[in-house]
Design a protein around this motif. Sequence first.
Motif, PDB file in Angstrom:
ATOM      1  N   ALA A   1       0.805  -1.217   0.000  1.00  0.00           N
ATOM      2  CA  ALA A   1       0.000   0.000   0.000  1.00  0.00           C
ATOM      3  C   ALA A   1       0.839   1.270   0.000  1.00  0.00           C
ATOM      4  N   GLY A   2       2.134   1.140   0.299  1.00  0.00           N
ATOM      5  CA  GLY A   2       3.020   2.292   0.262  1.00  0.00           C
ATOM      6  C   GLY A   2       3.565   2.607  -1.111  1.00  0.00           C
TER       7      GLY A   2
ATOM      8  N   ARG B   1     -10.768   1.413  -3.106  1.00  0.00           N
ATOM      9  CA  ARG B   1     -10.568   0.929  -4.472  1.00  0.00           C
ATOM     10  C   ARG B   1     -11.687  -0.022  -4.881  1.00  0.00           C
ATOM     11  N   LEU B   2     -12.064   0.034  -6.151  1.00  0.00           N
ATOM     12  CA  LEU B   2     -12.895  -1.026  -6.699  1.00  0.00           C
ATOM     13  C   LEU B   2     -12.057  -2.290  -6.745  1.00  0.00           C
ATOM     14  N   LEU B   3     -12.644  -3.402  -6.312  1.00  0.00           N
ATOM     15  CA  LEU B   3     -11.889  -4.647  -6.223  1.00  0.00           C
ATOM     16  C   LEU B   3     -12.558  -5.729  -7.060  1.00  0.00           C
TER      17      LEU B   3
ATOM     18  N   THR C   1      -4.475  -7.878   1.612  1.00  0.00           N
ATOM     19  CA  THR C   1      -4.386  -6.940   0.497  1.00  0.00           C
ATOM     20  C   THR C   1      -5.768  -6.618  -0.049  1.00  0.00           C
ATOM     21  N   ARG C   2      -6.630  -7.618  -0.171  1.00  0.00           N
ATOM     22  CA  ARG C   2      -8.001  -7.352  -0.629  1.00  0.00           C
ATOM     23  C   ARG C   2      -8.721  -6.443   0.368  1.00  0.00           C
ATOM     24  N   THR C   3      -8.515  -6.716   1.660  1.00  0.00           N
ATOM     25  CA  THR C   3      -9.134  -5.881   2.686  1.00  0.00           C
ATOM     26  C   THR C   3      -8.626  -4.443   2.592  1.00  0.00           C
ATOM     27  N   ARG C   4      -7.317  -4.298   2.415  1.00  0.00           N
ATOM     28  CA  ARG C   4      -6.726  -2.960   2.323  1.00  0.00           C
ATOM     29  C   ARG C   4      -7.255  -2.214   1.096  1.00  0.00           C
TER      30      ARG C   4
END
Length: 248
Positions: free
Chosen positions: A56-57, A87-89, A78-81
Amino acid sequence: MAAIWNGWRLTDIDQAKQAVRERAWRRLIDGGGAPADSYGKIPGFYGTPATAERLAGLDEWQQATRIKADPDRAQLPTRTRALEDGRLLYTAVPRMAGLEPFFLLDPETLTVPAGEAAEKKGAAQVARRIGVEAMRPIDTVVCGSVAVNRSGARIGKGAGYSDLEVALLVEAGLVTASTVIVAPVHALQVLEDEIPETEHDFSVDYIVTPDEVIRCTNRRRPPGLVWDDLTAEEIAAIPVLAAQQRAR
């Protein structure tokens, strides 16, 4: 005569890839980087939350608006973040079942916490299923991997779904030259080995571990779906492929 790739006969590449997987699983598990039941899977390695934080950085993550992430356990943080960051996921329906083989999770419309929606079971309950034609261009692809090397070559568990998903999205113009592909892994999954690659394989632009980010420069993308590499059984098992073959 068998075709040759970098000294490998193509008829031997599956065996060579499996040998790499075996070494990676043993190295990771014996080195204490993942639970013993990670063998044969995309490993749910120790340190996935720190890896998601490091990912995420990246500037590319911060500029992204649409992220496609594999549905394995290792990518859950990562999906949670992604959802927490607005973000659209997109994530694949298990085994790419049906003519709408992707889930869309929109953080603006979630009715459950991001961490619950990002779970496989949560996505199946709250996400909208969509076909490729309803998707928008993807900024970042997050792929589960068994092993990677510093050139960016990567290898999954052998089912081939991640490669097919990327190829399908390339074919549709949704994964392009500007799309960044990332492999979050444990440091023990970063091998010095050569990893065989064929026309349908893709490489990653970044390897992200709990402790570092490795930029890879040997970018490789499939041209789209490589029909000659697909068996009739594989095509029949994935409805979106069968439909595309009929339309060819």
